[in-house]
Write a protein that holds these residues in place. Sequence first.
Motif, PDB file in Angstrom:
ATOM      1  N   MET A   1       8.569   8.467  -1.357  1.00 17.09           N
ATOM      2  CA  MET A   1       6.990   8.489  -0.184  1.00 17.09           C
ATOM      3  C   MET A   1       7.120   6.967   0.816  1.00 17.09           C
ATOM      4  O   MET A   1       8.323   6.610   1.181  1.00 17.09           O
ATOM      5  CB  MET A   1       6.206   7.632  -1.055  1.00 17.09           C
ATOM      6  CG  MET A   1       5.911   8.909  -2.333  1.00 17.09           C
ATOM      7  SD  MET A   1       4.333   8.256  -3.001  1.00 17.09           S
ATOM      8  CE  MET A   1       4.148   9.554  -4.316  1.00 17.09           C
ATOM      9  N   GLN A   2       6.373   6.996   2.007  1.00 15.08           N
ATOM     10  CA  GLN A   2       6.318   5.986   2.740  1.00 15.08           C
ATOM     11  C   GLN A   2       5.409   4.697   2.682  1.00 15.08           C
ATOM     12  O   GLN A   2       4.293   5.030   2.066  1.00 15.08           O
ATOM     13  CB  GLN A   2       6.379   6.341   3.912  1.00 15.08           C
ATOM     14  CG  GLN A   2       7.685   7.466   4.980  1.00 15.08           C
ATOM     15  CD  GLN A   2       7.396   8.007   6.190  1.00 15.08           C
ATOM     16  OE1 GLN A   2       7.361   6.936   7.042  1.00 15.08           O
ATOM     17  NE2 GLN A   2       8.821   9.236   5.958  1.00 15.08           N
ATOM     18  N   MET A   3       5.733   3.901   3.293  1.00 15.20           N
ATOM     19  CA  MET A   3       4.510   2.655   3.029  1.00 15.20           C
ATOM     20  C   MET A   3       4.817   2.221   3.884  1.00 15.20           C
ATOM     21  O   MET A   3       5.373   1.844   4.457  1.00 15.20           O
ATOM     22  CB  MET A   3       5.214   1.866   1.395  1.00 15.20           C
ATOM     23  CG  MET A   3       4.075   1.210   1.063  1.00 15.20           C
ATOM     24  SD  MET A   3       4.706  -0.601  -0.381  1.00 15.20           S
ATOM     25  CE  MET A   3       5.806  -0.770   0.270  1.00 15.20           C
ATOM     26  N   ILE A   4       3.453   1.352   4.395  1.00 15.94           N
ATOM     27  CA  ILE A   4       3.033   0.220   5.304  1.00 15.94           C
ATOM     28  C   ILE A   4       2.924  -0.842   4.737  1.00 15.94           C
ATOM     29  O   ILE A   4       1.956  -1.275   3.652  1.00 15.94           O
ATOM     30  CB  ILE A   4       2.080   1.040   6.793  1.00 15.94           C
ATOM     31  CG1 ILE A   4       2.190  -0.461   7.511  1.00 15.94           C
ATOM     32  CG2 ILE A   4       0.668   0.939   6.235  1.00 15.94           C
ATOM     33  CD1 ILE A   4       2.019   0.838   8.671  1.00 15.94           C
ATOM     34  N   ILE A   5       3.328  -1.895   4.918  1.00 15.55           N
ATOM     35  CA  ILE A   5       2.587  -3.331   4.834  1.00 15.55           C
ATOM     36  C   ILE A   5       2.055  -3.962   6.626  1.00 15.55           C
ATOM     37  O   ILE A   5       2.800  -4.117   7.069  1.00 15.55           O
ATOM     38  CB  ILE A   5       4.527  -4.398   4.477  1.00 15.55           C
ATOM     39  CG1 ILE A   5       4.371  -3.683   3.740  1.00 15.55           C
ATOM     40  CG2 ILE A   5       3.576  -5.947   4.326  1.00 15.55           C
ATOM     41  CD1 ILE A   5       5.457  -4.727   2.186  1.00 15.55           C
ATOM     42  N   VAL A   6       0.392  -4.489   6.064  1.00 17.45           N
ATOM     43  CA  VAL A   6      -0.165  -5.468   7.553  1.00 17.45           C
ATOM     44  C   VAL A   6       0.005  -6.839   6.858  1.00 17.45           C
ATOM     45  O   VAL A   6      -0.795  -7.447   6.230  1.00 17.45           O
ATOM     46  CB  VAL A   6      -1.047  -4.205   7.500  1.00 17.45           C
ATOM     47  CG1 VAL A   6      -1.441  -4.681   8.905  1.00 17.45           C
ATOM     48  CG2 VAL A   6      -0.301  -2.941   7.221  1.00 17.45           C
ATOM     49  N   HIS A  19      13.114  -7.877   1.253  1.00 14.22           N
ATOM     50  CA  HIS A  19      13.731  -8.308  -0.023  1.00 14.22           C
ATOM     51  C   HIS A  19      12.794  -7.386  -1.165  1.00 14.22           C
ATOM     52  O   HIS A  19      13.207  -9.054  -1.714  1.00 14.22           O
ATOM     53  CB  HIS A  19      13.546  -9.939   0.790  1.00 14.22           C
ATOM     54  CG  HIS A  19      13.477 -10.371   1.689  1.00 14.22           C
ATOM     55  ND1 HIS A  19      15.691  -9.871   2.055  1.00 14.22           N
ATOM     56  CD2 HIS A  19      13.637 -10.894   3.080  1.00 14.22           C
ATOM     57  CE1 HIS A  19      15.191 -10.697   3.291  1.00 14.22           C
ATOM     58  NE2 HIS A  19      14.127 -11.141   3.459  1.00 14.22           N
ATOM     59  N   LYS A  20      12.117  -6.284  -1.412  1.00 20.00           N
ATOM     60  CA  LYS A  20      12.150  -6.504  -2.404  1.00 20.00           C
ATOM     61  C   LYS A  20      12.963  -4.882  -2.885  1.00 20.00           C
ATOM     62  O   LYS A  20      13.495  -4.362  -2.058  1.00 20.00           O
ATOM     63  CB  LYS A  20      10.858  -6.198  -1.733  1.00 20.00           C
ATOM     64  CG  LYS A  20       9.574  -7.054  -2.064  1.00 20.00           C
ATOM     65  CD  LYS A  20      10.145  -8.098  -3.352  1.00 20.00           C
ATOM     66  CE  LYS A  20       8.974  -9.845  -2.685  1.00 20.00           C
ATOM     67  NZ  LYS A  20       9.542 -10.567  -4.037  1.00 20.00           N
ATOM     68  N   PRO A  21      13.362  -4.500  -3.531  1.00 19.64           N
ATOM     69  CA  PRO A  21      14.506  -2.930  -4.116  1.00 19.64           C
ATOM     70  C   PRO A  21      13.009  -1.576  -4.390  1.00 19.64           C
ATOM     71  O   PRO A  21      12.912  -1.634  -5.138  1.00 19.64           O
ATOM     72  CB  PRO A  21      14.366  -3.272  -5.807  1.00 19.64           C
ATOM     73  CG  PRO A  21      13.836  -4.242  -5.599  1.00 19.64           C
ATOM     74  CD  PRO A  21      12.934  -5.568  -5.310  1.00 19.64           C
ATOM     75  N   TRP A  22      12.135  -1.610  -3.093  1.00 23.43           N
ATOM     76  CA  TRP A  22      11.151  -0.704  -3.143  1.00 23.43           C
ATOM     77  C   TRP A  22      11.562   0.472  -3.829  1.00 23.43           C
ATOM     78  O   TRP A  22      11.099   1.975  -4.742  1.00 23.43           O
ATOM     79  CB  TRP A  22      10.254  -0.774  -2.081  1.00 23.43           C
ATOM     80  CG  TRP A  22       9.308  -1.640  -1.544  1.00 23.43           C
ATOM     81  CD1 TRP A  22      10.124  -2.278  -0.217  1.00 23.43           C
ATOM     82  CD2 TRP A  22       8.781  -2.632  -2.807  1.00 23.43           C
ATOM     83  NE1 TRP A  22       9.114  -3.733  -0.901  1.00 23.43           N
ATOM     84  CE2 TRP A  22       7.883  -3.559  -1.702  1.00 23.43           C
ATOM     85  CE3 TRP A  22       8.442  -1.741  -3.436  1.00 23.43           C
ATOM     86  CZ2 TRP A  22       7.241  -4.457  -2.083  1.00 23.43           C
ATOM     87  CZ3 TRP A  22       6.861  -2.415  -3.630  1.00 23.43           C
ATOM     88  CH2 TRP A  22       6.278  -4.174  -2.628  1.00 23.43           C
ATOM     89  N   HIS A  23      12.771   1.005  -2.956  1.00 21.04           N
ATOM     90  CA  HIS A  23      13.283   2.541  -3.278  1.00 21.04           C
ATOM     91  C   HIS A  23      13.599   2.561  -4.616  1.00 21.04           C
ATOM     92  O   HIS A  23      13.741   4.319  -5.174  1.00 21.04           O
ATOM     93  CB  HIS A  23      14.879   2.329  -2.962  1.00 21.04           C
ATOM     94  CG  HIS A  23      16.221   0.969  -3.312  1.00 21.04           C
ATOM     95  ND1 HIS A  23      15.744  -0.275  -3.226  1.00 21.04           N
ATOM     96  CD2 HIS A  23      16.621   1.567  -4.618  1.00 21.04           C
ATOM     97  CE1 HIS A  23      17.098  -1.092  -4.078  1.00 21.04           C
ATOM     98  NE2 HIS A  23      17.426   0.118  -4.814  1.00 21.04           N
ATOM     99  N   LYS A  24      13.797   1.839  -5.980  1.00 27.44           N
ATOM    100  CA  LYS A  24      13.080   2.325  -7.251  1.00 27.44           C
ATOM    101  C   LYS A  24      11.977   2.063  -7.824  1.00 27.44           C
ATOM    102  O   LYS A  24      12.330   3.189  -9.034  1.00 27.44           O
ATOM    103  CB  LYS A  24      14.119   0.912  -8.616  1.00 27.44           C
ATOM    104  CG  LYS A  24      15.240   0.282  -7.746  1.00 27.44           C
ATOM    105  CD  LYS A  24      15.099  -1.457  -9.408  1.00 27.44           C
ATOM    106  CE  LYS A  24      16.499  -1.664  -8.710  1.00 27.44           C
ATOM    107  NZ  LYS A  24      16.489  -2.864  -9.219  1.00 27.44           N
ATOM    108  N   LEU A  25      11.091   2.360  -6.922  1.00 28.15           N
ATOM    109  CA  LEU A  25       9.663   3.018  -7.183  1.00 28.15           C
ATOM    110  C   LEU A  25       9.789   4.729  -6.530  1.00 28.15           C
ATOM    111  O   LEU A  25       8.300   4.841  -6.636  1.00 28.15           O
ATOM    112  CB  LEU A  25       8.231   2.417  -6.798  1.00 28.15           C
ATOM    113  CG  LEU A  25       8.758   0.576  -7.027  1.00 28.15           C
ATOM    114  CD1 LEU A  25       7.240   0.237  -6.690  1.00 28.15           C
ATOM    115  CD2 LEU A  25       7.994   0.998  -9.011  1.00 28.15           C
ATOM    116  N   GLY A  26      10.705   4.223  -5.786  1.00 25.11           N
ATOM    117  CA  GLY A  26      10.877   6.130  -4.832  1.00 25.11           C
ATOM    118  C   GLY A  26      10.619   6.024  -3.620  1.00 25.11           C
ATOM    119  O   GLY A  26       9.955   6.677  -3.162  1.00 25.11           O
ATOM    120  N   ILE A  27      10.089   4.237  -3.413  1.00 20.33           N
ATOM    121  CA  ILE A  27       9.430   4.472  -1.459  1.00 20.33           C
ATOM    122  C   ILE A  27      10.662   4.282  -0.709  1.00 20.33           C
ATOM    123  O   ILE A  27      11.789   4.187  -0.282  1.00 20.33           O
ATOM    124  CB  ILE A  27       8.795   2.799  -1.518  1.00 20.33           C
ATOM    125  CG1 ILE A  27       7.909   3.061  -2.614  1.00 20.33           C
ATOM    126  CG2 ILE A  27       8.632   2.587  -0.018  1.00 20.33           C
ATOM    127  CD1 ILE A  27       6.944   3.291  -1.868  1.00 20.33           C
TER     128      ILE A  27
END
Length: 544
Positions: A1-6, A19-27
Motif C-alpha cells: 500500500m501507499q500512504m501520503i503524509i501532509v 522514522h516510523k516502521p511503516w513497512h511492518k504494517l504493509g506500507i
Amino acid sequence: MQMIIVDDEAHWVDNLAMHKPWHKLGIEQVHKAYSAHEALQILETHPIDIVISDIIMPEMTGIELIERIRIRDKKIKCIILSGHSDFEYTKEALRNQAVDYLLKPPTDDELFGAVKAAIDQLNTEWENISSYERTQYTLRENLPLLRGQLLLDGLHGHRMPADEWSRKLTNYGLPFSNGDCALLLVRMEEDFEQYKNNGQQLMEYAIVNMAEEIIGEFTEVWGVKEEHGYLVFLLQLKEDCSDIGKETILEKLAIQLQYKVKQFLKGSLSIVMTEWFRFPEKLADRYLKALAYFRQIVGEEREFVMRVGELAQNDSHGTLDVIHMPPTLINLLEAGRWDSAEEKLVTVFAELDDKWSESLEHCMEAGFLIASSFAHLAHRNGHTLSNLLGPDIEPMQSGEAFSSINKLRKWSISVLGKLKEGASNEIKDIRLLYVQKIQEFVEKNLHDDVSLRKLADHVNLHPTHLSKIYKIETGEGISNYVSALRMDRACHLLKTTDKKVYEISIEIGYLDPAYFIKVFKRQFGVTPQEYRDGINNLTESYEN
C-alpha cells in the motif's frame, strides 16, 4: 500500500515519513507533501491508499483536502492530525468519513492503530470486490457470454445496422448508446500464469469485477476477453459524470485498477487506452490501434498505462496445425511478446520434426508463413525486411532457408532475434527523445508550470508512463531533476546577480518565496541570503 503524509511543518512530515516502521504494517511507500496542493499533485499521479493530514494549513485546510479527495476517490482512507481538540473540526472530519482524528503529538500506538484500522477497512472492501464467490457466480451466468460475443463482433468489425445494435444493446441490458466511447486493453502479465484452467478464468473475472467497481463509478463498463489474451473494456461516460475531466479520468482509473489488482490479486497488468471515439462506427479501428501499441511501445516492458498510437493487424491461413493455432505468430509479434513468439517457433519446428520431417512442402509452407509474418511486422513499423536483416535476407530470397527444417529453424530464430533487437533499440531511441524533450522544456520554462502533468501533456504521454520512461533512461525521477535544476539555478543567481531572493524565487518557479526559502534551507542547511552572504564573505577574504 501507499500512504501520503501532509503538513506544512516539514519536521512533522519528515519525522513521520522517515522514522516510523511503516513497512511492518504493509506500507510499501510513504510520500511527503508540505502543502495540500502538493498532496493533490501526488494523488494525481500515484495510487494512494491512505492520507495522514494536518488540519490547519495555509491556503487549504485538512478538511478541505479531504473534501477534494472524496470528489476524486471515495475509497482513500483519511486520518486527521491536529493540535486543536475542536469539536467542529472533529464533526467535519467524521462527516467526511475520516478514519480517525488524532491530537498532536500522537503516540506511536495511536498513530499505528489508526493506520491499521484504515488498512483493515481497505482490505475488507477490496476482498469483497474480488471475492471468488462473486466471480464464480458471474461465471455461471449466461448473459455475460452473450454480451461478450456481441462486443467481440464489434471489435472484429462485423457490420450491423444501427437499429440492430440498439436492439441488442437493449436486450442484453447494456446501457450504451451511439456516441463517444473509449477502449481499455488490459494484458495480464506472467505472474498470473500460476493460475491454470478455472483458476485463470476466476482471476480474469476478478479483474473484470474490480474494473467495474473502480471504473464503473464514472463510466458504463462492458468487458470481454479476446483471442490475443487481452481483457477489453468498452467505456462510456455516465450522464451525471460529463464534467469530470473527460481527457484525464480514464488514465487515473486505469492506474487505480492496475494498482489494486497488484495489491489484492498479486498480479501485474499493462494497460493501453484509446482516445474517445464514435461508437460503434470506429470501434474496430480503435481496437486495432490499441493492439498495435502493445507491440510498438510496451513490448516486453511491464505494468505500463498509456494512450494509444498507430494500428496494426493481420491474419494468416494454412494447413499446418501448430502454426495456425491461436495465438498465431503474427499476433505474438504484433503484441511484442518476443519470448512467446520464440516458443511458438519451437513448437512449430517440433511438429515439423515429428510429423513432416520428409515433406518439403510442409517445410516451405511453414517457411512462407514465418517469413510473411516477419515481413508484415517490418512493414507495419515502417521498415523493409531487407533493410532490417541485411545479408540474412538472402537465404529467404533464394529459397535456401526453406530447403530443410534445420535451415529454416536456424534462419527463423536468427531473424527473430534481429527483429527483437531492432524493436528494443527503436523503443530506446523513442524514450531518449522523450527525455531530451522534457529536459529542454524544463530548462526553458523553469519559471512557469513544469508539473508532471504539464510535462506529460507536452509530450502527449500519461504522467505515470512518462515517469517510468524517464526513470528507466536517467535513473532518477523527473521531480528530482526539476528540483536539482531549480536549486542549481538559484545558487548561480545568488552568486552572480544582485537579484532579491523573492525575484530569484519567482524566476525558478516558486511563487511563494517563503516556501522557496524552506526548500533551499532543507537542501543546503542555510537560507538563500545566508548562502549569498557566505559567498560574498569568501570572495572578500580571497581578495584581501
